[in-house]
Scaffold this motif. Structure first.
Motif, PDB file in Angstrom:
ATOM      1  N   PRO A 197      -3.051 -65.806 -28.903  1.00 42.75           N
ATOM      2  CA  PRO A 197      -1.700 -65.826 -28.025  1.00 42.75           C
ATOM      3  C   PRO A 197      -0.906 -66.671 -28.939  1.00 42.75           C
ATOM      4  O   PRO A 197      -1.082 -67.951 -29.255  1.00 42.75           O
ATOM      5  N   GLY A 198       0.409 -66.349 -28.859  1.00 41.91           N
ATOM      6  CA  GLY A 198       1.196 -66.909 -29.597  1.00 41.91           C
ATOM      7  C   GLY A 198       1.493 -66.734 -30.395  1.00 41.91           C
ATOM      8  O   GLY A 198       3.154 -66.633 -31.645  1.00 41.91           O
ATOM      9  N   GLU A 199       1.130 -65.792 -31.593  1.00 39.94           N
ATOM     10  CA  GLU A 199       0.867 -65.087 -32.762  1.00 39.94           C
ATOM     11  C   GLU A 199       1.390 -63.175 -32.836  1.00 39.94           C
ATOM     12  O   GLU A 199       1.062 -62.206 -31.875  1.00 39.94           O
ATOM     13  N   PRO A 200       2.332 -62.816 -33.468  1.00 34.29           N
ATOM     14  CA  PRO A 200       2.899 -61.876 -33.473  1.00 34.29           C
ATOM     15  C   PRO A 200       1.855 -60.576 -33.472  1.00 34.29           C
ATOM     16  O   PRO A 200       1.881 -59.515 -32.835  1.00 34.29           O
ATOM     17  N   VAL A 201       0.455 -61.004 -34.153  1.00 32.83           N
ATOM     18  CA  VAL A 201      -0.011 -59.965 -33.972  1.00 32.83           C
ATOM     19  C   VAL A 201      -0.624 -59.827 -32.720  1.00 32.83           C
ATOM     20  O   VAL A 201      -1.349 -58.200 -32.164  1.00 32.83           O
ATOM     21  N   HIS A 202      -1.100 -60.636 -31.862  1.00 40.65           N
ATOM     22  CA  HIS A 202      -2.277 -60.608 -30.309  1.00 40.65           C
ATOM     23  C   HIS A 202      -1.166 -60.116 -29.992  1.00 40.65           C
ATOM     24  O   HIS A 202      -1.294 -59.237 -28.707  1.00 40.65           O
ATOM     25  N   GLU A 203       0.021 -60.578 -29.763  1.00 36.05           N
ATOM     26  CA  GLU A 203       1.492 -59.854 -28.897  1.00 36.05           C
ATOM     27  C   GLU A 203       1.452 -57.990 -29.386  1.00 36.05           C
ATOM     28  O   GLU A 203       1.429 -57.644 -29.086  1.00 36.05           O
ATOM     29  N   PHE A 204       1.307 -57.569 -29.978  1.00 37.15           N
ATOM     30  CA  PHE A 204       0.827 -56.526 -30.622  1.00 37.15           C
ATOM     31  C   PHE A 204       0.365 -55.652 -30.172  1.00 37.15           C
ATOM     32  O   PHE A 204       0.519 -54.802 -29.433  1.00 37.15           O
ATOM     33  N   LEU A 205      -1.278 -56.681 -30.672  1.00 32.19           N
ATOM     34  CA  LEU A 205      -2.433 -55.223 -29.819  1.00 32.19           C
ATOM     35  C   LEU A 205      -2.669 -55.609 -28.715  1.00 32.19           C
ATOM     36  O   LEU A 205      -3.010 -54.650 -27.892  1.00 32.19           O
ATOM     37  N   LEU A 232      -0.078 -55.981 -26.486  1.00 32.49           N
ATOM     38  CA  LEU A 232       1.448 -54.114 -25.700  1.00 32.49           C
ATOM     39  C   LEU A 232       0.326 -52.710 -26.502  1.00 32.49           C
ATOM     40  O   LEU A 232       0.659 -52.118 -25.035  1.00 32.49           O
ATOM     41  N   LEU A 233      -0.714 -53.098 -27.486  1.00 29.98           N
ATOM     42  CA  LEU A 233      -0.896 -51.641 -28.067  1.00 29.98           C
ATOM     43  C   LEU A 233      -2.132 -51.697 -26.281  1.00 29.98           C
ATOM     44  O   LEU A 233      -2.325 -50.324 -25.718  1.00 29.98           O
ATOM     45  N   ASP A 234      -2.852 -52.256 -25.927  1.00 27.13           N
ATOM     46  CA  ASP A 234      -4.007 -52.460 -25.080  1.00 27.13           C
ATOM     47  C   ASP A 234      -3.086 -52.033 -23.530  1.00 27.13           C
ATOM     48  O   ASP A 234      -4.105 -50.705 -22.851  1.00 27.13           O
ATOM     49  N   SER A 235      -2.442 -52.531 -23.008  1.00 28.24           N
ATOM     50  CA  SER A 235      -1.518 -51.846 -22.059  1.00 28.24           C
ATOM     51  C   SER A 235      -1.135 -50.927 -22.112  1.00 28.24           C
ATOM     52  O   SER A 235      -1.287 -49.954 -21.620  1.00 28.24           O
ATOM     53  N   TYR A 236      -0.153 -50.160 -22.869  1.00 26.30           N
ATOM     54  CA  TYR A 236       0.447 -48.916 -23.753  1.00 26.30           C
ATOM     55  C   TYR A 236      -1.317 -47.832 -23.239  1.00 26.30           C
ATOM     56  O   TYR A 236      -0.449 -46.556 -22.654  1.00 26.30           O
ATOM     57  N   TRP A 237      -2.120 -48.331 -24.378  1.00 24.54           N
ATOM     58  CA  TRP A 237      -3.120 -47.476 -23.896  1.00 24.54           C
ATOM     59  C   TRP A 237      -3.247 -47.473 -22.186  1.00 24.54           C
ATOM     60  O   TRP A 237      -3.885 -45.507 -21.630  1.00 24.54           O
ATOM     61  N   GLY A 254      -6.600 -34.300 -23.577  1.00 22.77           N
ATOM     62  CA  GLY A 254      -6.789 -34.611 -24.913  1.00 22.77           C
ATOM     63  C   GLY A 254      -6.599 -36.195 -24.934  1.00 22.77           C
ATOM     64  O   GLY A 254      -5.686 -37.190 -25.132  1.00 22.77           O
ATOM     65  N   VAL A 255      -7.814 -36.466 -25.923  1.00 24.89           N
ATOM     66  CA  VAL A 255      -7.028 -37.461 -26.460  1.00 24.89           C
ATOM     67  C   VAL A 255      -6.284 -38.378 -27.176  1.00 24.89           C
ATOM     68  O   VAL A 255      -5.325 -39.817 -27.036  1.00 24.89           O
ATOM     69  N   ARG A 256      -6.006 -37.426 -28.137  1.00 27.61           N
ATOM     70  CA  ARG A 256      -4.851 -37.221 -29.263  1.00 27.61           C
ATOM     71  C   ARG A 256      -3.364 -37.401 -28.288  1.00 27.61           C
ATOM     72  O   ARG A 256      -2.222 -37.819 -28.459  1.00 27.61           O
ATOM     73  N   PHE A 257      -3.283 -36.400 -26.732  1.00 28.12           N
ATOM     74  CA  PHE A 257      -1.966 -36.365 -26.017  1.00 28.12           C
ATOM     75  C   PHE A 257      -1.345 -38.112 -25.396  1.00 28.12           C
ATOM     76  O   PHE A 257      -1.241 -38.268 -26.116  1.00 28.12           O
ATOM     77  N   ARG A 258      -2.825 -38.393 -25.537  1.00 25.40           N
ATOM     78  CA  ARG A 258      -2.519 -39.828 -24.632  1.00 25.40           C
ATOM     79  C   ARG A 258      -2.460 -41.263 -25.718  1.00 25.40           C
ATOM     80  O   ARG A 258      -1.593 -42.031 -25.681  1.00 25.40           O
ATOM     81  N   TRP A 259      -3.106 -41.011 -26.888  1.00 27.38           N
ATOM     82  CA  TRP A 259      -2.345 -42.025 -28.095  1.00 27.38           C
ATOM     83  C   TRP A 259      -0.622 -41.863 -28.287  1.00 27.38           C
ATOM     84  O   TRP A 259      -0.207 -42.576 -28.845  1.00 27.38           O
ATOM     85  N   LEU A 260      -0.558 -40.247 -28.696  1.00 29.24           N
ATOM     86  CA  LEU A 260       1.248 -40.235 -28.691  1.00 29.24           C
ATOM     87  C   LEU A 260       1.884 -40.948 -27.637  1.00 29.24           C
ATOM     88  O   LEU A 260       2.702 -41.203 -28.102  1.00 29.24           O
ATOM     89  N   ARG A 261       1.533 -40.561 -26.331  1.00 28.25           N
ATOM     90  CA  ARG A 261       2.136 -41.026 -25.316  1.00 28.25           C
ATOM     91  C   ARG A 261       1.794 -42.499 -25.721  1.00 28.25           C
ATOM     92  O   ARG A 261       3.250 -43.848 -25.540  1.00 28.25           O
ATOM     93  N   MET A 262       1.446 -42.858 -26.034  1.00 26.58           N
ATOM     94  CA  MET A 262       1.007 -44.783 -26.058  1.00 26.58           C
ATOM     95  C   MET A 262       1.844 -44.952 -27.467  1.00 26.58           C
ATOM     96  O   MET A 262       2.502 -46.187 -27.187  1.00 26.58           O
ATOM     97  N   VAL A 263       2.197 -44.317 -28.791  1.00 26.35           N
ATOM     98  CA  VAL A 263       2.782 -44.136 -29.883  1.00 26.35           C
ATOM     99  C   VAL A 263       4.288 -44.358 -28.805  1.00 26.35           C
ATOM    100  O   VAL A 263       5.281 -45.258 -29.588  1.00 26.35           O
TER     101      VAL A 263
END
Ligand SMILES: C[S@@+](CC[C@H](N)C(=O)[O-])C[C@H]1O[C@@H](n2cnc3c(N)ncnc32)[C@H](O)[C@@H]1O
Length: 231
Positions: A165-173, A175-180, A190-199
């Motif tokens: 926590p507090g480091e940018p890479v942690h914030e990045f991962l 964020l990906l988790d919460s949008y995933w 389909g899982v690809r659709f879910r991934w593209l939605r996250m992106v």
């Protein structure tokens, strides 16, 4: 990558630290040759026994194996791939290794330094030019993806100890988790659709995601280095 190879006077690619067997170097060579017929691939290893073991796989002059380390055996490749090599080193050794390798690459050349799991379902890499790190990519086998932060244990050495926590890479991962998670309803398409939605959501949040749908669809996501560099 293919543009870089096409425009290189000598499209030499080095697979640095290819490991116990040269088969991944052979696979890399054949894939690159399909894109660019003039490509040459050289596998380099510190371990002389591993060089001897890989030699029968050589197809000179376009695919070869030699002993060598960060000095790249005096060659000047346009691309260096170094996967699961620096993870064996201490974090403080990484900058020196990058400098040695990048001091050898041809003008305009790149180093791709990364890590993956044994079966290639989780992977991450840093792309660097002579000016330093350019970007971080995370890449997943989407059908077996639990959540994006599982790549944490396969981050490159320069980031792995900064996933707190507090480091940018942690914030990045995170964020990906919460949008995933938020994109879970899209899995029905389909899982690809879910991934593209996250992106899409990550981009909407203002993260300068690089590349485009062609790479994103593969389960890849790349961000500029400055967004994840250690604080
Ligand atoms: C875990 S293996 C990685 C194999 C392969 N690249 C992969 O991703 O599966 C690491 C290899 O890096 C080699 N190695 C370590 N330091 C090296 C260096 N400075 N130059 C070249 N090879 C190195 C080791 O001998 C070992 O074979």
């Amino acid at each position: 990558m293919s543009t870089l190879l096409r425009h290189a006077a000598d499209p030499l690619v080095v697979d640095l630290g290819y490991g116990a067997s040269g088969v991944t170097t052979v696979e890399l060579a054949h894939r690159l040759r399909a894109v660019h017929p003039r490509v040459r691939v050289l596998g380099l290893e510190l371990d002389p026994e591993r060089v001897a073991a890989a030699r029968p796989l050589a197809e000179p002059p376009w695919l070869d194996f030699r002993q060598g380390g960060f000095e790249l055996a005096g060659t000047a490749p346009i691309v260096v791939r170094a996967f699961n090599v620096l993870r064996q080193y201490a974090e403080e050794d990484v900058a020196g290794a990058w400098k040695l390798i990048l001091g050898q690459v041809a003008p305009g050349g790149l180093l791709v330094e990364g890590t993956c799991d044994e079966i290639g379902r989780l992977s991450s890499w840093i792309t660097l030019s002579a000016d330093g790190p350019l970007s971080l990519t995370v890449s997943y086998h989407l059908r077996t993806l639990d959540r994006p932060s599982t790549v944490a244990e396969r981050l490159p050495k320069s980031l792995i100890h900064h996933n707190v926590p507090g480091e940018p890479v942690h914030e990045f991962l995170s964020l990906l988790d919460s949008y995933w998670l938020a994109a879970a309803p899209h899995q029905a398409f389909g899982v690809r659709f879910r991934w593209l939605r996250m992106v899409e959501q990550v981009r909407a949040r203002g993260w300068p995601v690089l590349d485009g749908p062609r790479r994103w669809r593969l389960g890849e996501l790349t961000v500029p280095w400055h967004t994840v560099a250690p604080a």
